[in-house]
Design an enzyme around this catalytic site. Structure first.
Site, PDB file in Angstrom:
ATOM      1  N   ASP A 353     -39.984-109.311-105.099  1.00 49.39           N
ATOM      2  CA  ASP A 353     -39.580-108.816-106.406  1.00 49.39           C
ATOM      3  C   ASP A 353     -40.090-109.765-107.493  1.00 49.39           C
ATOM      4  O   ASP A 353     -39.963-110.992-107.381  1.00 49.39           O
ATOM      5  CB  ASP A 353     -38.050-108.726-106.445  1.00 49.39           C
ATOM      6  CG  ASP A 353     -37.517-108.246-107.768  1.00 49.39           C
ATOM      7  OD1 ASP A 353     -37.761-107.080-108.106  1.00 49.39           O
ATOM      8  OD2 ASP A 353     -36.848-109.048-108.462  1.00 49.39           O
ATOM      9  N   GLU A 387     -44.711-107.512-105.945  1.00 50.17           N
ATOM     10  CA  GLU A 387     -44.515-106.749-107.172  1.00 50.17           C
ATOM     11  C   GLU A 387     -45.170-107.614-108.251  1.00 50.17           C
ATOM     12  O   GLU A 387     -44.593-108.603-108.690  1.00 50.17           O
ATOM     13  CB  GLU A 387     -43.033-106.534-107.477  1.00 50.17           C
ATOM     14  CG  GLU A 387     -42.826-105.682-108.720  1.00 50.17           C
ATOM     15  CD  GLU A 387     -41.357-105.565-109.124  1.00 50.17           C
ATOM     16  OE1 GLU A 387     -40.964-104.490-109.619  1.00 50.17           O
ATOM     17  OE2 GLU A 387     -40.598-106.540-108.961  1.00 50.17           O
TER      18      GLU A 387
END
Length: 704
Positions: A353, A387
């Protein structure tokens, strides 16, 4: 009171480690004046049965061996030192702290003012220390036995070229599944149940990517509003499985066993497990957040602080803080955590993330995270997915991670959405994404699988909502619809939200099938968001992070499922798995003037330079020659309203494998005049060659 004997033990490895005589504990805190260990008899205890200062310290690591300690006991830490927020120091011995290396966590869902290191609502804000003791309510580490019988099962190690990812939330996917035993719904056990495994395999899924399963702590502002962080991007324990996904009444030990059993069951079926991990920020928030672990242990080592005013955090994440991966103890914490999940939990890969935050150094230089990870032999077998963005300066870095990393490709998402909502001059971008996004990933010896292709994910509209809403509808989140992105590239097909207009419903159904087919037939690694294959809606909510309810849950009632879309999805991905084309290491050329151009016009010949530049061209074909293993493949796309008459290339016999306007049909021949008339908002796949009929039969059977 019980008494435990302490010995010096070892400063390595960090965290808890069982010895023949008890437990070795090593905790990093370079600036604490002293570190106190508190042992609790069990998870229900509110006062420690024993506490003592750890007298040994080596290079910033407090360490000791506690003789006679056994699994089941709980523990916390108290760090003594200066409370001086203006200089980045936030030690407060009144606050019990969680060992960031704890293998399991108790008391992870309590919110109280005593958890804050400062006196809330004081005129001086966080500058005024709070001396209330948090020992009765603060999170505790639970000592567990890591041993588990893997029954000889090894990770499947599915090649990237075969990989099809299914992004899912453990609870949301399983909590309403009628075929699961009630006690397993919403749990790790349910995810590893034969009914779920059969469903994954029916979709040709080779990997499940789970939203965060590290133990999380819901942000105080949500708890006080009687909500919870459903997604889990608020990590508290980097080594501990989130116990909200364990069966009710499970002990910490049982929760870990349940997680490992889930992984083992999926591996037996050849399905990998990828974890969505959050090493960019923690649950402690900004300077007004609680003191639960890292902040109280060594604030300046674990967090990026603002250089001019270290009282405040450098927030690259939008979550209040950013973890300082340029600091050796934070980098080691991250690497130790990754190795633990790969080794002890047999995890196959990680999706990072806001991975850009992990690359940030202290003064604009890069952190050593990528280099450290690249040389780690234990993690070399794992899939690494970034990401590739955060909210900081130069935060958007899609295509800039090195091999062998893969990345979520937001350009793919946007390019596919723009084409299917018929934006002007969207054809070139769409074709580039179908061809593997070579503009982003071809450099540095990267391959098409470096692009993780997705149209929808947990964050944003579901696929059904993408064609049903022009605007977000997040009122249920309690933030007056201010949260969530405005950049949706969605289209409601004429009516905002639910409709009973037959024409609008048909346009939506065809658009959904076209989107699914685009995902299935693009080079790269496809990722399907859970429930999109069934037409799941979140009622227009594009930020359901706090919706632990039916808004987020999959409804497994057959009446709530778009059965034709599910059948279509199964057939599309079955055809993809059957063709060697999608295992190729080479990108397809997206250029219109290439001698090997695959992209054809309605005339059946290559698209001309003029056609590529036409602002409203929404019908074209993709032609792939036969190989030793594959028949010739012709993909036809028509995002326009009207039927498109395609002249079929060559004089061979083409058979229709898939047509989204008639998703139940297959193995039919086109019209005798050599044209295939493709309905609006539709996709078709045609095959020519000796094996065409057999492949079509396989594909058709996959939809049943």
């Amino acid at each position: 009171m019980i008494h435990y004997e302490l010995q010096a033990g070892s400063p390595f490895p960090r965290g808890p480690r069982w010895t023949t005589n008890g437990l070795n504990l090593a905790v990093y805190s370079a600036e604490a004046e002293a570190l106190e260990l508190c042992i609790y008899e069990n998870e229900a205890a509110t006062t420690p049965e024993w506490r003592a200062l750890i007298p040994w310290r080596t290079h910033g690591v407090f360490h000791c061996e506690i003789l006679g300690l056994r699994p089941g006991r709980c523990y916390g830490l108290r760090a003594h030192g200066a409370y001086d927020p203006a200089h980045g120091l936030r030690f407060n011995a009144a606050k019990l702290l969680l060992d960031p290396y704890a293998r399991a966590v108790a008391r992870y869902d309590v919110i109280d003012d005593a958890l804050f290191g400062y006196r809330r609502f004081h005129a001086d804000g966080d500058l005024h220390r709070d001396d209330r003791d948090s020992g009765a309510i603060a999170p505790l580490g639970v000592l567990i036995d890591d041993q588990f019988d893997w029954q000889g099962m090894q990770p499947p190690q599915v090649p990237w070229g075969d990989t099809i990812i299914y992004e899912a939330h453990v609870s949301g996917l399983t909590i309403q599944h009628p075929a699961l035993p009630p006690e397993q719904r919403g749990c790790y056990a349910g995810l590893g149940h034969p009914a779920m495994i059969e469903y994954f395999k029916s979709l040709s899924i080779t990997a499940v990517e789970l939203l965060p399963v590290h133990q999380h702590f819901t942000e105080p502002f949500l708890s006080w509003r009687k909500r919870r962080n459903y997604w889990g991007y608020s990590t508290l324990g980097f080594f501990a499985p989130d116990r909200r996904f364990a069966r009710n009444g499970s002990s910490a030990q049982e929760a870990v066993i349940e997680f490992k059993t889930m992984v083992r069951n999926l591996h037996k079926a050849g399905i990998e497990v990828i974890l969505d991990v959050v090493y960019n920020h923690s649950c402690e928030g900004d300077q007004l957040g609680p003191t639960l672990s890292l902040r109280g242990l060594d604030n300046r080592s674990y967090y990026h602080l603002r250089h001019d005013t270290p009282r405040f955090y450098a927030d690259h994440t939008g979550c209040g803080n950013a973890l300082r991966m340029s600091s050796p103890p934070m980098l080691q914490l991250c690497m130790d955590s990754l190795r633990y999940w790969a080794r002890e939990m047999q995890i196959d890969g990680f999706r990072f993330d806001l991975a850009t935050t992990m690359l940030r150094g202290d003064h604009g230089e890069a952190s050593p995270f990528l280099q450290t990870l690249a040389q780690d032999p234990e993690l070399s077998r794992c899939k690494m997915i970034a990401e590739p963005w955060d909210l900081g300066r130069d935060g958007h870095r899609t295509g800039r991670f090195p091999a062998p990393w893969s990345e979520w490709n937001d350009s793919y998402r946007d390019g596919v959405r723009r084409f299917w909502r018929r934006d002007r001059q969207s054809l070139g971008g769409f074709v580039t994404r179908l061809a593997g996004s070579s503009d982003l990933f071809e450099s540095g010896q990267r391959r098409p699988h470096a692009s993780v292709n997705f149209i929808c994910a947990h964050d944003g509209f579901t696929l059904a909502d993408l064609v049903s809403y022009n605007s977000k509808h997040n009122e249920a989140n309690g933030e007056e619809n201010r949260d969530g992105t405005e950049h949706n590239l969605s289209w409601n097909c004429g009516v905002e939200g639910p409709s009973d207009d037959a024409h609008i419903l048909e346009r939506r159904r065809r658009s959904l099938r076209g989107l699914i087919a685009s995902l299935a037939f693009s080079l790269g690694a496809p990722m399907l968001a859970a429930g999109d294959e069934r037409g799941r809606s979140q009622q227009g909510n594009n930020n359901a992070y706090c919706q632990d309810n039916e808004i987020s849950f999959l409804d497994w009632d057959p009446a709530a499922c778009d059965s034709e879309l599910l059948q279509w999805t199964r057939r599309c991905f079955k055809l993809r798995r059957r063709l060697q084309l999608y295992r190729a290491d080479a990108f397809l050329p997206p250029e219109p003037d290439s001698a090997s151009s695959h992209w054809i016009s309605l005339r059946g010949d290559p698209l001309s330079e003029r056609e590529w530049k036409m602002p409203q061209l929404f019908a074209f074909g993709a032609l792939f020659p036969a190989t030793q293993n594959d028949p010739e493949l012709l993909l036809l796309f028509n995002a326009a309203r009207r039927r498109a008459p395609f002249r079929l290339p060559g004089d061979r016999q083409w058979l229709v494998c898939l047509d989204s306007a008639a998703p139940s049909n297959g193995a039919t021949a086109p019209a005798a005049d050599g044209f295939y008339r493709l309905a609006g908002y539709s996709v078709a796949a045609l095959l020519a060659g000796e094996s065409a009929a057999a492949i079509i039969q396989e594909v058709k059977s996959a939809g049943t």
